[in-house]
Design a protein around this motif. Structure first.
Motif, mmCIF file in Angstrom:
data_model
loop_
_atom_site.group_PDB
_atom_site.id
_atom_site.type_symbol
_atom_site.label_atom_id
_atom_site.label_comp_id
_atom_site.label_asym_id
_atom_site.label_seq_id
_atom_site.Cartn_x
_atom_site.Cartn_y
_atom_site.Cartn_z
ATOM 1 N N GLY A 139 0.816 -1.211 0.000
ATOM 2 C CA GLY A 139 0.000 0.000 0.000
ATOM 3 C C GLY A 139 0.847 1.256 0.000
ATOM 4 O O GLY A 139 0.540 2.229 -0.697
ATOM 5 N N LEU A 140 1.941 1.250 0.764
ATOM 6 C CA LEU A 140 2.823 2.418 0.816
ATOM 7 C C LEU A 140 3.594 2.595 -0.490
ATOM 8 O O LEU A 140 3.811 3.723 -0.949
ATOM 9 C CB LEU A 140 3.801 2.268 1.990
ATOM 10 C CG LEU A 140 3.168 2.321 3.387
ATOM 11 C CD1 LEU A 140 4.200 1.955 4.452
ATOM 12 C CD2 LEU A 140 2.589 3.707 3.672
ATOM 13 N N ILE A 141 4.025 1.498 -1.087
ATOM 14 C CA ILE A 141 4.766 1.572 -2.346
ATOM 15 C C ILE A 141 3.886 2.142 -3.465
ATOM 16 O O ILE A 141 4.343 2.907 -4.313
ATOM 17 C CB ILE A 141 5.301 0.176 -2.732
ATOM 18 C CG1 ILE A 141 6.439 -0.225 -1.791
ATOM 19 C CG2 ILE A 141 5.775 0.146 -4.183
ATOM 20 C CD1 ILE A 141 6.917 -1.650 -1.972
ATOM 21 N N ASN A 142 2.612 1.791 -3.454
ATOM 22 C CA ASN A 142 1.695 2.246 -4.496
ATOM 23 C C ASN A 142 1.009 3.564 -4.165
ATOM 24 O O ASN A 142 0.270 4.094 -4.992
ATOM 25 C CB ASN A 142 0.635 1.173 -4.751
ATOM 26 C CG ASN A 142 1.203 -0.062 -5.434
ATOM 27 O OD1 ASN A 142 1.511 -0.037 -6.622
ATOM 28 N ND2 ASN A 142 1.359 -1.144 -4.687
ATOM 29 N N SER A 143 1.245 4.082 -2.978
ATOM 30 C CA SER A 143 0.614 5.340 -2.579
ATOM 31 C C SER A 143 1.273 6.518 -3.289
ATOM 32 O O SER A 143 2.492 6.541 -3.497
ATOM 33 C CB SER A 143 0.734 5.518 -1.067
ATOM 34 O OG SER A 143 0.333 6.810 -0.681
ATOM 35 N N SER A 144 0.447 7.496 -3.663
ATOM 36 C CA SER A 144 0.976 8.710 -4.296
ATOM 37 C C SER A 144 1.022 9.880 -3.317
ATOM 38 O O SER A 144 1.275 11.020 -3.717
ATOM 39 C CB SER A 144 0.105 9.082 -5.500
ATOM 40 O OG SER A 144 -1.234 9.340 -5.084
ATOM 41 N N SER A 145 0.789 9.621 -2.046
ATOM 42 C CA SER A 145 0.755 10.697 -1.055
ATOM 43 C C SER A 145 2.136 11.326 -0.879
ATOM 44 O O SER A 145 3.168 10.662 -1.030
ATOM 45 C CB SER A 145 0.270 10.161 0.300
ATOM 46 O OG SER A 145 -1.046 9.681 0.218
ATOM 47 N N GLN A 146 2.135 12.599 -0.546
ATOM 48 C CA GLN A 146 3.363 13.312 -0.242
ATOM 49 C C GLN A 146 3.987 12.727 1.017
ATOM 50 O O GLN A 146 3.291 12.431 1.992
ATOM 51 C CB GLN A 146 3.042 14.795 -0.040
ATOM 52 C CG GLN A 146 4.250 15.677 0.187
ATOM 53 C CD GLN A 146 3.853 17.139 0.334
ATOM 54 O OE1 GLN A 146 4.671 17.982 0.638
ATOM 55 N NE2 GLN A 146 2.590 17.454 0.111
ATOM 56 N N THR A 147 5.308 12.539 1.010
ATOM 57 C CA THR A 147 6.017 11.945 2.145
ATOM 58 C C THR A 147 7.014 12.930 2.715
ATOM 59 O O THR A 147 7.732 13.608 1.987
ATOM 60 C CB THR A 147 6.754 10.657 1.721
ATOM 61 O OG1 THR A 147 5.815 9.743 1.141
ATOM 62 C CG2 THR A 147 7.423 9.995 2.907
ATOM 63 N N ILE A 148 7.066 12.988 4.041
ATOM 64 C CA ILE A 148 8.017 13.842 4.752
ATOM 65 C C ILE A 148 8.826 12.952 5.685
ATOM 66 O O ILE A 148 8.293 12.029 6.307
ATOM 67 C CB ILE A 148 7.284 14.946 5.532
ATOM 68 C CG1 ILE A 148 6.750 15.995 4.553
ATOM 69 C CG2 ILE A 148 8.200 15.606 6.543
ATOM 70 C CD1 ILE A 148 5.943 17.086 5.202
ATOM 71 N N PHE A 149 10.122 13.221 5.781
ATOM 72 C CA PHE A 149 11.019 12.420 6.610
ATOM 73 C C PHE A 149 11.402 13.228 7.844
ATOM 74 O O PHE A 149 11.949 14.325 7.731
ATOM 75 C CB PHE A 149 12.269 12.031 5.813
ATOM 76 C CG PHE A 149 11.937 11.267 4.556
ATOM 77 C CD1 PHE A 149 11.824 9.893 4.581
ATOM 78 C CD2 PHE A 149 11.711 11.931 3.358
ATOM 79 C CE1 PHE A 149 11.500 9.184 3.428
ATOM 80 C CE2 PHE A 149 11.386 11.240 2.204
ATOM 81 C CZ PHE A 149 11.282 9.852 2.244
ATOM 82 N N SER A 150 11.117 12.681 9.013
ATOM 83 C CA SER A 150 11.244 13.448 10.252
ATOM 84 C C SER A 150 12.062 12.691 11.289
ATOM 85 O O SER A 150 11.920 11.477 11.451
ATOM 86 C CB SER A 150 9.847 13.743 10.821
ATOM 87 O OG SER A 150 9.935 14.221 12.145
ATOM 88 N N PHE A 151 12.916 13.432 11.998
ATOM 89 C CA PHE A 151 13.622 12.884 13.147
ATOM 90 C C PHE A 151 12.977 13.469 14.392
ATOM 91 O O PHE A 151 13.086 14.668 14.658
ATOM 92 C CB PHE A 151 15.103 13.229 13.103
ATOM 93 C CG PHE A 151 15.850 12.493 12.035
ATOM 94 C CD1 PHE A 151 16.350 11.228 12.258
ATOM 95 C CD2 PHE A 151 16.034 13.069 10.796
ATOM 96 C CE1 PHE A 151 17.021 10.548 11.265
ATOM 97 C CE2 PHE A 151 16.702 12.389 9.795
ATOM 98 C CZ PHE A 151 17.202 11.129 10.027
ATOM 99 N N ASN A 152 12.300 12.632 15.158
ATOM 100 C CA ASN A 152 11.603 13.107 16.344
ATOM 101 C C ASN A 152 12.553 13.599 17.413
ATOM 102 O O ASN A 152 12.267 14.544 18.137
ATOM 103 C CB ASN A 152 10.737 11.980 16.934
ATOM 104 C CG ASN A 152 9.499 11.726 16.099
ATOM 105 O OD1 ASN A 152 8.999 12.624 15.440
ATOM 106 N ND2 ASN A 152 9.018 10.501 16.123
#
Length: 523
Positions: free
Chosen positions: A308-321
């Protein structure tokens, strides 16, 4: 009297792409003794610089500082405060460091952070004095390079600044630095110590123009108020100068360090290729928004989730908590089924080709292309044997990043076409999607902004994408009932935002629902 905070962090070793950083435990608070010409100052403790990939970014600047002719570029010389036309030792040492940081070299650099730094003002001559409290280390026997590093280029009030540093610990004892608005690092060549003991370096600093003393103070303390210390001092050592092998680690010795290098390279790549739009709001906290429960990304992740994540077109943000724990980030691995692994490989290859075309079309620059190649190497699958879990993990993150970049450019092109149509006198300013960029908190690795879009324009007949209520409401108002609210141009469909969180416990993905407007209508 001026003060400079102490920089320290926990005792561990981080190796980033053949570059090793030695961190030492904090010492107890102490006071440097005053000299005859300077006022006493107290040293305060401060957490080691926590900007994402701060040290790794420095090495990237060094690595990219050599031109096609094998010499330092003019931009690199300016970045490191090397005076134009000089033929100094600093010039040749900087070139050596730049070449040693190349990933094609077997040599490596090691870094020590001084455990204490003091800035005091001389009473009689108006001169400043920097005192560095050095840790015990066999590296101190070598010829070090002292680097005063800043998170962003310096702001020089009143033009360029010529600065002279003088100390018995420098070689040569007197060194000149030319600081401009493009300078981000001040580099000084040091002298090897005669004994492996705990010691202080005392360096006097002055400008050729006394009227520029205030600018010099502002640079060294990171702000006129002195409350925001932005300078990070580093001691660099070359691995080929006889470094004690018992103290040295190679980049291949730690899987987590290799992963850190990948994440930092990913951060720099996103900064290079993502469309740069000015945020229209102050920085926002994502954790204050509604979100679905976090999904763990690791060996236990199901194929259904990953597909599902591989096929998702949603915008992704990478965060270090928690960036303070970044050096201890959990090793990321995935265990995809053979079928899903092959799908990931094919999608990644297609995305890389598409990204190369986009970089050429948008004229982003050769540096972005080189970083894409580096990321591809770091996440490459073996040709014959099954891909390791860490390779799968990196390939997945790279695919999500490339999908986000491609989506950003597609959206930008679509919005440009929409704006062109809305500027047409025949079309008028009808209800439609417009770009809205918001700024996100600094701890995010990338991107630091999100395009959430918004809807603008008039809802006049014929209505844009109306529902039955809007049609009847518009007809009712058209019959003379002007006291009712007219249909408004609002979002009627949304996309989610995916946030990949890294910390010392592992990697997780949080879905922020209904974040990005993707369709407008009159309601």
């Amino acid at each position: 009297m001026l003060f400079l905070n102490v920089f320290y962090c926990g005792a561990l070793m981080l190796c980033c792409t053949r570059l090793c950083v030695a961190h030492h435990p904090p010492l107890t608070e102490h006071t440097f003794p005053p000299t005859e010409t300077s006022s006493a100052s107290t040293v305060f403790h401060h957490v080691f610089h926590n900007a994402p990939c701060f040290v790794d970014d420095i090495f990237a600047v060094l690595c990219e500082g050599v031109g096609s002719d094998g010499e330092l570029t003019n931009r690199t010389l300016t970045q490191f405060g090397i005076c134009t036309g000089s033929d100094s030792l600093s010039d040749s040492v900087l070139l050596q460091l730049a070449k040693e940081t190349s990933r094609n070299q077997i040599n490596r650099l090691e870094v020590l952070h001084p455990t204490g730094v003091l800035l005091a003002e001389e009473d009689k001559r108006g001169m400043l004095t920097l005192t560095f409290d050095l840790p015990q280390s066999p590296l101190i026997k070598l010829n070090p390079v002292l680097l005063l590093a800043y998170e962003s280029p310096l702001t020089v009030t009143g033009g360029n600044l010529d600065v002279t540093f003088n100390s018995q610990w420098l070689h040569p004892n007197t060194q000149s630095v030319c600081i401009s608005g493009e300078t981000q690092y001040i580099m000084l060549t040091g002298k090897a110590s005669e004994a492996n003991i705990h010691q202080n370096w005392r360096i006097s600093v002055e400008t050729k123009n006394p009227d520029m003393n205030q600018s010099l103070k502002d640079i060294l303390i990171g702000g006129k108020s002195g409350s925001n210390i932005s300078m990070t001092p580093l001691l660099l050592f070359s691995g080929e100068r006889g470094t004690d092998t018992s103290y040295t680690h190679t980049s291949g010795s730690s899987p987590a360090s290799s992963q850190t290098s990948f994440l930092c390279e990913l951060k720099r790549f996103l900064g290079d290729v993502l469309p740069q739009e000015l945020p229209e709001s102050p920085p926002l906290q994502l954790n204050s928004l509604q979100s679905l429960p976090p999904l763990t990304l690791g060996l236990s992740s199901s194929d259904t989730l990953l597909a599902g994540l591989i096929n998702s077109s949603s915008q992704t943000i990478f965060s270090f908590n928690s960036w303070g724990s970044m050096f201890q980030v959990h090793r990321g691995e995935l265990a995809l089924s053979p079928a899903l692994l092959e799908e990931l490989r094919q999608r990644l290859e297609q995305s890389v080709i598409k990204m190369m075309e986009l970089i050429r079309e948008e004229e982003v620059g050769h540096r972005a292309m080189a970083r894409l190649g580096r990321l591809k190497e770091l996440s490459a699958f073996p040709k014959e044997e099954p891909a390791a879990g860490e390779s799968q993990y990196r390939a997945f993150l790279l695919l999500k990043a490339l999908q986000t970049v491609a989506r950003a450019y597609e959206l930008q092109r679509g919005l440009r076409a929409t704006r062109a149509g809305s500027n047409n006198p025949e079309g008028g300013n009808i209800c439609g999607l417009r770009s809205l960029t918001v700024s996100l908190i600094k701890i995010l690795t990338g991107p630091n902004t999100a395009n959430i879009n918004n809807c603008h324009g008039f809802c006049a007949f014929p209505l844009s994408n109306p529902n039955n209520h809007a049609i009847l409401l518009n007809s009712h108002i058209g019959s003379g009932n002007v006291d009712e609210r007219a249909p408004c141009c609002v979002p009627v469909a949304y996309e989610d935002l995916e946030v990949v969180n890294f910390d010392n416990h592992g990697t997780s993905i949080t879905i922020q629902p209904n974040m990005v407007a993707k369709e407008c209508g009159c309601r």
